[in-house]
Motif scaffolding. Structure first.
Motif, PDB file in Angstrom:
ATOM      1  N   ARG A  93      -7.308   2.227  98.611  1.00 21.07           N
ATOM      2  CA  ARG A  93      -6.791   2.071  99.972  1.00 21.07           C
ATOM      3  C   ARG A  93      -7.848   1.364 100.807  1.00 21.07           C
ATOM      4  NH1 ARG A  93      -6.765   8.104 102.665  1.00 21.07           N
ATOM      5  NH2 ARG A  93      -9.000   8.441 102.598  1.00 21.07           N
ATOM      6  N   LEU A  94      -7.392   0.698 101.823  1.00 26.56           N
ATOM      7  CA  LEU A  94      -8.294  -0.033 102.705  1.00 26.56           C
ATOM      8  C   LEU A  94      -9.080   0.932 103.584  1.00 26.56           C
ATOM      9  CD1 LEU A  94      -5.939  -2.893 103.952  1.00 26.56           C
ATOM     10  CD2 LEU A  94      -7.697  -3.043 102.188  1.00 26.56           C
ATOM     11  N   THR A  95     -10.330   0.633 103.799  1.00 26.98           N
ATOM     12  CA  THR A  95     -11.130   1.346 104.784  1.00 26.98           C
ATOM     13  C   THR A  95     -10.814   0.706 106.144  1.00 26.98           C
ATOM     14  OG1 THR A  95     -12.971  -0.183 104.567  1.00 26.98           O
ATOM     15  CG2 THR A  95     -12.997   1.776 103.137  1.00 26.98           C
ATOM     16  N   PRO A  96     -11.245   1.303 107.238  1.00 26.43           N
ATOM     17  CA  PRO A  96     -11.035   0.646 108.541  1.00 26.43           C
ATOM     18  C   PRO A  96     -11.623  -0.773 108.568  1.00 26.43           C
ATOM     19  CG  PRO A  96     -11.650   2.925 108.881  1.00 26.43           C
ATOM     20  CD  PRO A  96     -11.785   2.656 107.398  1.00 26.43           C
ATOM     21  N   MET A  97     -12.788  -0.958 107.960  1.00 27.65           N
ATOM     22  CA  MET A  97     -13.389  -2.295 107.926  1.00 27.65           C
ATOM     23  C   MET A  97     -12.531  -3.254 107.104  1.00 27.65           C
ATOM     24  SD  MET A  97     -17.192  -3.464 106.766  1.00 27.65           S
ATOM     25  CE  MET A  97     -16.944  -3.823 105.040  1.00 27.65           C
ATOM     26  N   GLY A  98     -12.000  -2.794 105.968  1.00 24.19           N
ATOM     27  CA  GLY A  98     -11.129  -3.631 105.151  1.00 24.19           C
ATOM     28  C   GLY A  98      -9.852  -3.998 105.873  1.00 24.19           C
ATOM     29  N   PHE A  99      -9.272  -3.038 106.597  1.00 24.70           N
ATOM     30  CA  PHE A  99      -8.051  -3.291 107.352  1.00 24.70           C
ATOM     31  C   PHE A  99      -8.294  -4.327 108.452  1.00 24.70           C
ATOM     32  CE2 PHE A  99      -4.877  -2.259 110.626  1.00 24.70           C
ATOM     33  CZ  PHE A  99      -3.732  -2.382 109.862  1.00 24.70           C
ATOM     34  N   GLN A 100      -9.410  -4.199 109.164  1.00 25.67           N
ATOM     35  CA  GLN A 100      -9.748  -5.169 110.211  1.00 25.67           C
ATOM     36  C   GLN A 100      -9.970  -6.552 109.628  1.00 25.67           C
ATOM     37  OE1 GLN A 100     -13.173  -3.458 112.076  1.00 25.67           O
ATOM     38  NE2 GLN A 100     -11.974  -2.095 113.384  1.00 25.67           N
ATOM     39  N   THR A 101     -10.596  -6.620 108.469  1.00 22.81           N
ATOM     40  CA  THR A 101     -10.843  -7.901 107.812  1.00 22.81           C
ATOM     41  C   THR A 101      -9.530  -8.585 107.456  1.00 22.81           C
ATOM     42  OG1 THR A 101     -12.932  -7.093 106.926  1.00 22.81           O
ATOM     43  CG2 THR A 101     -11.969  -9.015 105.847  1.00 22.81           C
ATOM     44  N   VAL A 102      -8.587  -7.829 106.913  1.00 23.37           N
ATOM     45  CA  VAL A 102      -7.286  -8.395 106.545  1.00 23.37           C
ATOM     46  C   VAL A 102      -6.543  -8.873 107.782  1.00 23.37           C
ATOM     47  CG1 VAL A 102      -5.005  -7.845 105.607  1.00 23.37           C
ATOM     48  CG2 VAL A 102      -7.047  -7.082 104.432  1.00 23.37           C
ATOM     49  N   GLU A 103      -6.514  -8.068 108.818  1.00 23.14           N
ATOM     50  CA  GLU A 103      -5.808  -8.458 110.046  1.00 23.14           C
ATOM     51  C   GLU A 103      -6.413  -9.725 110.655  1.00 23.14           C
ATOM     52  OE1 GLU A 103      -2.934  -7.156 111.320  1.00 23.14           O
ATOM     53  OE2 GLU A 103      -2.987  -6.179 109.365  1.00 23.14           O
ATOM     54  N   ARG A 104      -7.726  -9.804 110.698  1.00 21.24           N
ATOM     55  CA  ARG A 104      -8.394 -10.989 111.232  1.00 21.24           C
ATOM     56  C   ARG A 104      -8.077 -12.221 110.387  1.00 21.24           C
ATOM     57  NH1 ARG A 104     -14.088  -9.468 111.843  1.00 21.24           N
ATOM     58  NH2 ARG A 104     -13.605  -9.023 109.714  1.00 21.24           N
ATOM     59  N   ASP A 105      -8.070 -12.061 109.060  1.00 24.07           N
ATOM     60  CA  ASP A 105      -7.787 -13.186 108.171  1.00 24.07           C
ATOM     61  C   ASP A 105      -6.328 -13.624 108.301  1.00 24.07           C
ATOM     62  OD1 ASP A 105      -8.929 -14.983 106.217  1.00 24.07           O
ATOM     63  OD2 ASP A 105      -7.615 -14.026 104.747  1.00 24.07           O
ATOM     64  N   ARG A 106      -5.418 -12.677 108.433  1.00 23.36           N
ATOM     65  CA  ARG A 106      -3.998 -13.032 108.621  1.00 23.36           C
ATOM     66  C   ARG A 106      -3.787 -13.802 109.920  1.00 23.36           C
ATOM     67  NH1 ARG A 106      -1.511  -7.467 106.280  1.00 23.36           N
ATOM     68  NH2 ARG A 106      -1.530  -8.110 104.103  1.00 23.36           N
ATOM     69  N   ARG A 107      -4.445 -13.364 110.983  1.00 21.89           N
ATOM     70  CA  ARG A 107      -4.342 -14.097 112.263  1.00 21.89           C
ATOM     71  C   ARG A 107      -4.910 -15.504 112.127  1.00 21.89           C
ATOM     72  NH1 ARG A 107      -6.073  -9.101 114.376  1.00 21.89           N
ATOM     73  NH2 ARG A 107      -8.149  -9.911 114.686  1.00 21.89           N
ATOM     74  N   ARG A 108      -6.013 -15.635 111.412  1.00 23.97           N
ATOM     75  CA  ARG A 108      -6.615 -16.950 111.195  1.00 23.97           C
ATOM     76  C   ARG A 108      -5.682 -17.852 110.416  1.00 23.97           C
ATOM     77  NH1 ARG A 108      -9.092 -19.435 107.177  1.00 23.97           N
ATOM     78  NH2 ARG A 108      -8.955 -17.614 105.841  1.00 23.97           N
ATOM     79  N   LEU A 109      -5.056 -17.322 109.395  1.00 19.60           N
ATOM     80  CA  LEU A 109      -4.118 -18.123 108.583  1.00 19.60           C
ATOM     81  C   LEU A 109      -2.894 -18.527 109.403  1.00 19.60           C
ATOM     82  CD1 LEU A 109      -4.301 -16.204 105.193  1.00 19.60           C
ATOM     83  CD2 LEU A 109      -5.235 -18.474 105.723  1.00 19.60           C
ATOM     84  N   GLU A 110      -2.395 -17.626 110.247  1.00 17.68           N
ATOM     85  CA  GLU A 110      -1.253 -17.963 111.107  1.00 17.68           C
ATOM     86  C   GLU A 110      -1.627 -19.062 112.097  1.00 17.68           C
ATOM     87  OE1 GLU A 110       2.019 -17.129 111.340  1.00 17.68           O
ATOM     88  OE2 GLU A 110       1.660 -16.259 109.353  1.00 17.68           O
ATOM     89  N   ALA A 111      -2.828 -19.004 112.650  1.00 15.81           N
ATOM     90  CA  ALA A 111      -3.279 -20.017 113.599  1.00 15.81           C
ATOM     91  C   ALA A 111      -3.387 -21.387 112.926  1.00 15.81           C
ATOM     92  CB  ALA A 111      -4.614 -19.617 114.209  1.00 15.81           C
ATOM     93  N   ARG A 112      -3.753 -21.411 111.662  1.00 21.17           N
ATOM     94  CA  ARG A 112      -3.853 -22.689 110.940  1.00 21.17           C
ATOM     95  C   ARG A 112      -2.495 -23.310 110.707  1.00 21.17           C
ATOM     96  NH1 ARG A 112      -7.532 -22.337 105.781  1.00 21.17           N
ATOM     97  NH2 ARG A 112      -7.174 -24.563 105.862  1.00 21.17           N
ATOM     98  N   LYS A 113      -1.449 -22.479 110.601  1.00 27.53           N
ATOM     99  CA  LYS A 113      -0.101 -22.989 110.381  1.00 27.53           C
ATOM    100  C   LYS A 113       0.445 -23.710 111.616  1.00 27.53           C
ATOM    101  CE  LYS A 113       1.377 -19.663 106.923  1.00 27.53           C
ATOM    102  NZ  LYS A 113       2.337 -18.575 106.634  1.00 27.53           N
ATOM    103  N   LEU A 114      -0.001 -23.298 112.774  1.00 34.18           N
ATOM    104  CA  LEU A 114       0.526 -23.880 114.028  1.00 34.18           C
ATOM    105  C   LEU A 114      -0.040 -25.206 114.295  1.00 34.18           C
ATOM    106  CD1 LEU A 114       0.332 -20.736 116.274  1.00 34.18           C
ATOM    107  CD2 LEU A 114       2.306 -21.598 115.064  1.00 34.18           C
TER     108      LEU A 114
END
Length: 70
Positions: free
Chosen positions: A49-70
């Motif tokens: 399972r993700l730790t809080p740090m792992g969860f934050q890393t995934v969320e930040r990376d997903r936002r970054r990937l979404e921003a690249r799509k725009l």
């Protein structure tokens, strides 16, 4: 690091879950050593399972990937 990010992105929420079949133990242990995941169980019953740090890393990376799509 790419394999660790792939592992983190495969997680659904922060609950205990089985790792993807193509993910090796070495990758799981590296992610645990870096503080991204917690591991429990042995052999085929291994879960992570993700730790809080792992969860934050995934969320930040997903936002970054979404921003690249725009």
């Amino acid at each position: 690091m790419i394999k660790i990010i792939a592992l983190l992105h495969s997680a659904v929420g922060r609950d205990w879950q089985t790792p993807p079949k193509e993910m090796g133990l070495k990758t799981l242990y590296e992610a645990e050593a870096q503080g991204f995941v917690e591991i429990r169980g042995e052999f085929q019953k291994r879960q992570f399972r993700l730790t809080p740090m792992g969860f934050q890393t995934v969320e930040r990376d997903r936002r970054r990937l979404e921003a690249r799509k725009l």
